[in-house]
Design an enzyme around this catalytic site. Structure first.
Site, PDB file in Angstrom:
ATOM      1  N   GLY A  47     103.958  79.392   1.923  1.00  0.00           N
ATOM      2  CA  GLY A  47     105.043  80.388   2.014  1.00  0.00           C
ATOM      3  C   GLY A  47     105.557  80.529   3.426  1.00  0.00           C
ATOM      4  O   GLY A  47     106.663  81.029   3.652  1.00  0.00           O
TER       5      GLY A  47
ATOM      6  N   THR B 191     106.456  81.478   7.285  1.00  0.00           N
ATOM      7  CA  THR B 191     106.787  82.701   8.024  1.00  0.00           C
ATOM      8  C   THR B 191     107.385  83.773   7.126  1.00  0.00           C
ATOM      9  O   THR B 191     106.964  84.930   7.154  1.00  0.00           O
ATOM     10  CB  THR B 191     107.796  82.363   9.141  1.00  0.00           C
ATOM     11  OG1 THR B 191     107.271  81.310   9.935  1.00  0.00           O
ATOM     12  CG2 THR B 191     108.068  83.570  10.015  1.00  0.00           C
TER      13      THR B 191
ATOM     14  N   HIS C 101     134.942 100.751  -7.867  1.00  0.00           N
ATOM     15  CA  HIS C 101     134.898 102.031  -7.158  1.00  0.00           C
ATOM     16  C   HIS C 101     133.716 102.847  -7.675  1.00  0.00           C
ATOM     17  O   HIS C 101     133.480 102.876  -8.869  1.00  0.00           O
ATOM     18  CB  HIS C 101     136.183 102.813  -7.417  1.00  0.00           C
ATOM     19  CG  HIS C 101     136.122 104.209  -6.862  1.00  0.00           C
ATOM     20  ND1 HIS C 101     136.247 104.464  -5.510  1.00  0.00           N
ATOM     21  CD2 HIS C 101     135.897 105.407  -7.469  1.00  0.00           C
ATOM     22  CE1 HIS C 101     136.130 105.772  -5.308  1.00  0.00           C
ATOM     23  NE2 HIS C 101     135.913 106.368  -6.480  1.00  0.00           N
TER      24      HIS C 101
HETATM   25  C1  LIG Z   1     109.652  89.214  11.773  1.00  0.00           C
HETATM   26  C2  LIG Z   1     110.582  88.240  11.119  1.00  0.00           C
HETATM   27  C3  LIG Z   1     111.498  88.700  10.205  1.00  0.00           C
HETATM   28  C4  LIG Z   1     112.383  87.819   9.585  1.00  0.00           C
HETATM   29  N1  LIG Z   1     113.287  88.306   8.700  1.00  0.00           N
HETATM   30  C5  LIG Z   1     114.153  87.457   8.110  1.00  0.00           C
HETATM   31  C6  LIG Z   1     115.104  87.939   7.167  1.00  0.00           C
HETATM   32  O1  LIG Z   1     115.166  89.130   6.868  1.00  0.00           O
HETATM   33  N2  LIG Z   1     115.940  87.042   6.591  1.00  0.00           N
HETATM   34  C7  LIG Z   1     115.892  85.701   6.890  1.00  0.00           C
HETATM   35  O2  LIG Z   1     116.677  84.935   6.338  1.00  0.00           O
HETATM   36  N3  LIG Z   1     115.002  85.223   7.789  1.00  0.00           N
HETATM   37  C8  LIG Z   1     114.134  86.060   8.394  1.00  0.00           C
HETATM   38  N4  LIG Z   1     113.214  85.569   9.273  1.00  0.00           N
HETATM   39  C9  LIG Z   1     113.224  84.121   9.575  1.00  0.00           C
HETATM   40  C10 LIG Z   1     112.524  83.317   8.468  1.00  0.00           C
HETATM   41  O3  LIG Z   1     111.228  83.808   8.255  1.00  0.00           O
HETATM   42  C11 LIG Z   1     112.472  81.862   8.852  1.00  0.00           C
HETATM   43  O4  LIG Z   1     113.768  81.437   9.197  1.00  0.00           O
HETATM   44  C12 LIG Z   1     111.970  80.988   7.732  1.00  0.00           C
HETATM   45  O5  LIG Z   1     110.674  81.360   7.333  1.00  0.00           O
HETATM   46  C13 LIG Z   1     111.970  79.522   8.174  1.00  0.00           C
HETATM   47  O6  LIG Z   1     111.434  78.736   7.169  1.00  0.00           O
HETATM   48  P1  LIG Z   1     110.893  77.302   7.484  1.00  0.00           P
HETATM   49  O7  LIG Z   1     110.620  76.663   6.158  1.00  0.00           O
HETATM   50  O8  LIG Z   1     111.778  76.584   8.400  1.00  0.00           O
HETATM   51  O9  LIG Z   1     109.521  77.506   8.297  1.00  0.00           O
HETATM   52  P2  LIG Z   1     108.260  78.409   8.028  1.00  0.00           P
HETATM   53  O10 LIG Z   1     108.478  79.405   6.984  1.00  0.00           O
HETATM   54  O11 LIG Z   1     107.810  78.890   9.349  1.00  0.00           O
HETATM   55  O12 LIG Z   1     107.171  77.386   7.456  1.00  0.00           O
HETATM   56  C14 LIG Z   1     106.648  76.339   8.215  1.00  0.00           C
HETATM   57  C15 LIG Z   1     105.276  75.977   7.678  1.00  0.00           C
HETATM   58  O13 LIG Z   1     104.827  74.780   8.299  1.00  0.00           O
HETATM   59  C16 LIG Z   1     103.433  74.872   8.566  1.00  0.00           C
HETATM   60  N5  LIG Z   1     103.117  73.936   9.646  1.00  0.00           N
HETATM   61  C17 LIG Z   1     103.571  73.993  10.937  1.00  0.00           C
HETATM   62  N6  LIG Z   1     103.120  72.932  11.625  1.00  0.00           N
HETATM   63  C18 LIG Z   1     102.375  72.189  10.776  1.00  0.00           C
HETATM   64  C19 LIG Z   1     101.650  70.984  10.906  1.00  0.00           C
HETATM   65  N7  LIG Z   1     101.635  70.297  12.047  1.00  0.00           N
HETATM   66  N8  LIG Z   1     100.962  70.529   9.828  1.00  0.00           N
HETATM   67  C20 LIG Z   1     100.978  71.201   8.652  1.00  0.00           C
HETATM   68  N9  LIG Z   1     101.657  72.349   8.473  1.00  0.00           N
HETATM   69  C21 LIG Z   1     102.358  72.830   9.521  1.00  0.00           C
HETATM   70  C22 LIG Z   1     103.265  76.337   8.939  1.00  0.00           C
HETATM   71  O14 LIG Z   1     101.922  76.750   8.780  1.00  0.00           O
HETATM   72  C23 LIG Z   1     104.217  77.022   7.972  1.00  0.00           C
HETATM   73  O15 LIG Z   1     103.567  77.395   6.778  1.00  0.00           O
HETATM   74  C24 LIG Z   1     112.314  86.428   9.893  1.00  0.00           C
HETATM   75  C25 LIG Z   1     111.374  85.957  10.800  1.00  0.00           C
HETATM   76  C26 LIG Z   1     110.514  86.847  11.411  1.00  0.00           C
HETATM   77  C27 LIG Z   1     109.514  86.305  12.378  1.00  0.00           C
END
Ligand SMILES: Cc1cc2nc3c(=O)[nH]c(=O)nc-3n(C[C@H](O)[C@H](O)[C@H](O)COP(=O)(O)OP(=O)(O)OC[C@H]3O[C@@H](n4cnc5c(N)ncnc54)[C@H](O)[C@@H]3O)c2cc1C
Length: 459
Positions: A39, A41, A440
């Site tokens: 899941g 971030t 509305h």
């Molecule tokens: C506090 C906060 C609030 C947010 N609120 C919002 C919001 O309201 N709306 C919104 O659209 N976005 C929001 N975001 C941003 C959003 O969470 C991210 O943009 C989104 O999760 C990005 O998804 P992703 O798939 O790119 O990466 P991520 O969800 O970060 O997933 C990457 C995954 O890769 C894994 N990984 C990393 N390196 C390796 C490796 N070398 N080997 C194996 N696994 C690895 C990690 O463990 C992680 O599980 C928020 C972020 C934060 C921090």
């Protein structure tokens, strides 16, 4: 052990699992590698828990305002363990849902561990190597820890460690006046903490227009949040009451002492420990993976999706990256990341919904613009709800009459902005809005009025 797959995906965040589902459905063998929590971030430390906490904070705020609505309550108090438990449940339900989805995915091999490139399309995970005809990097990012004096001498919180807190800090000092910092600022103020936001720039959310930024500052100040902008030479030191944050601002005390400090100064991509150099995959100066319009990296057969490619920083942009890659590889399309209309929200209350360019960006890009604004005090639904803070603003290209961007800072702004986003995606002139017959009373019903109010703006 050496294993070979049609596709290898690194990261089970927002784009990875969805892409795995499409690829396996197309009959491909897929390995999905995740080093920490399924899941990523959004589910575990980002969107989902923060918006759950924001909902609790809103409930507290409305309970305190209840008498204004003729509703009599007792004294309002905060039960932080229950608030934290709500967030934990939302996290776990979502994470377990994602895990069950992956478990049931025929053709998927789920591998737990840290992946690192050892050759262009070959990754090491522990003692094993995993090779893919195609490799998709979806490694996301983490909180950036700024190189501030004293930062390693004091305890600090990040978005990951503040979420499970089961007590309210006496005084939360937040370093960083941008999207993440401001959501925590208002939420913790509503939970009863004293809150100070320390921002080195001259204004909060500096990417937004000055009027939007000023209105957000006013909203937060009205709730008793202290804002220290223009904080130069921010430094941290241990203090008897917690942590001292040096701010050296033009006005006010040169030091703020907090019981807790939250660092919210941006994100950094999880690309530093991925062996990208070994694979020859280029990154920019900040570690984001360089990609082309179809999100392919500098190495053929390797794509980068989500936060790690620097083309978006949101769950919906990560998801759209998956859609682009899947459409191009499996549906014979030629989707481009540049065609995406930017949209996002800041989840303070009232929220800020954003689409496209700001007024400042539109001018900088050389557009002759037309514009309209409307305060939320002149939006019936906001008046009825007694939530009249904020305003809406529409920016239109004078020549093409296409909407360039909009900001809706106000109740329901995160939803109402989609009326604008849809029109921008449909590439229709602003006059189309005028003929809509909205429901509305809604915030959206004022969008046609706003469109009708658009007038040329001189520089
Ligand atoms: C506090 C906060 C609030 C947010 N609120 C919002 C919001 O309201 N709306 C919104 O659209 N976005 C929001 N975001 C941003 C959003 O969470 C991210 O943009 C989104 O999760 C990005 O998804 P992703 O798939 O790119 O990466 P991520 O969800 O970060 O997933 C990457 C995954 O890769 C894994 N990984 C990393 N390196 C390796 C490796 N070398 N080997 C194996 N696994 C690895 C990690 O463990 C992680 O599980 C928020 C972020 C934060 C921090």
């Amino acid at each position: 052990m050496k294993r070979r797959f049609d596709a290898v995906i690194v990261g089970a965040g927002q784009a990875g699992p969805a892409l795995a589902a499409r690829l396996t459905k197309a009959g491909q063998s897929v390995a999905l590698i995740e080093r920490h929590l399924v899941g990523g971030t959004c589910v575990n430390t980002g969107c989902k828990p923060t918006k759950t906490l924001v909902a609790s904070a809103y409930a507290a705020h409305m309970a305190r305002r209840a008498a204004e609505y003729g509703v009599i309550t007792g004294e309002v108090s905060i039960d932080m363990p229950t608030i934290a438990a709500r967030a934990r449940k939302v996290i776990l339900d979502s994470r377990h849902g994602n895990e069950a989805w992956l478990e049931g995915m025929h053709g998927l091999t789920f591998i737990r561990g840290h992946a690192r490139f050892v050759a262009p399309r070959v990754l090491a995970v522990g003692d094993d190597t995993v090779e893919g005809d195609r490799v998709f990097i979806n490694v996301g990012g983490r909180a950036r820890i700024p190189d501030l004096p004293g930062v390693h001498d004091v305890p600090y919180l990040t978005n990951s460690t503040i979420i499970p807190l089961e007590s309210v800090p006496a005084h939360l000092v937040i370093v960083g006046g941008s999207y993440i910092g401001l959501e925590f600022a208002q939420m913790y103020r509503r939970f009863g903490a004293q809150v100070t936001v320390v921002e080195q720039g001259p204004s909060l959310i500096s990417r937004e227009d000055p009027d939007v930024s000023a209105a957000v500052e006013e909203i937060l100040k009205a709730e008793g949040i202290a804002i220290r902008t223009d904080a130069c030479c921010i430094r941290l030191a241990k203090h008897g009451d917690g942590v001292s944050v040096g701010v050296d601002c033009r006005d006010g005390s040169p030091e703020v002492v907090g019981s807790h400090v939250l660092l919210a100064v941006g994100r950094r991509p999880n690309t530093d420990d991925l062996g990208l150099d070994v694979a020859g995959i280029r990154t920019d100066g900040r570690g984001y993976i360089e990609v082309d319009s179809g999100l392919q990296t500098s190495v053929e057969g390797v794509w980068a999706l989500g936060d790690c490619n620097g083309r978006g920083a949101f769950t919906h942009t990560a998801w759209n990256d998956y859609e682009i890659v899947a459409a191009n590889l499996l549906d014979g399309q030629s989707r481009r990341v540049e065609d995406r209309v930017p949209g996002y929200a800041l989840y303070i209350d009232p929220p800020l919904g954003r689409a496209g360019l700001t007024e400042t960006q539109a001018r900088a890009a050389g557009h002759a613009i037309e514009m309209a604004t409307r305060p939320m005090t002149r939006v019936g639904r906001a008046v009825e709800k007694a939530e009249t803070q904020g305003f809406m603003k529409l920016v239109v290209d004078a020549g093409s009459q296409r909407i360039l961007g909009a900001s809706i800072l106000g109740t329901g702004g995160d939803e109402a902005i989609h009326g604008i986003l849809d029109l921008m995606n449909a590439d229709q002139p602003v006059s189309m809005l005028k003929w809509a017959v909205p429901i509305h009373p809604t915030v959206s019903e004022l969008l046609p009025t706003l469109a009708g109010d658009v007038r040329p703006v001189r520089d």
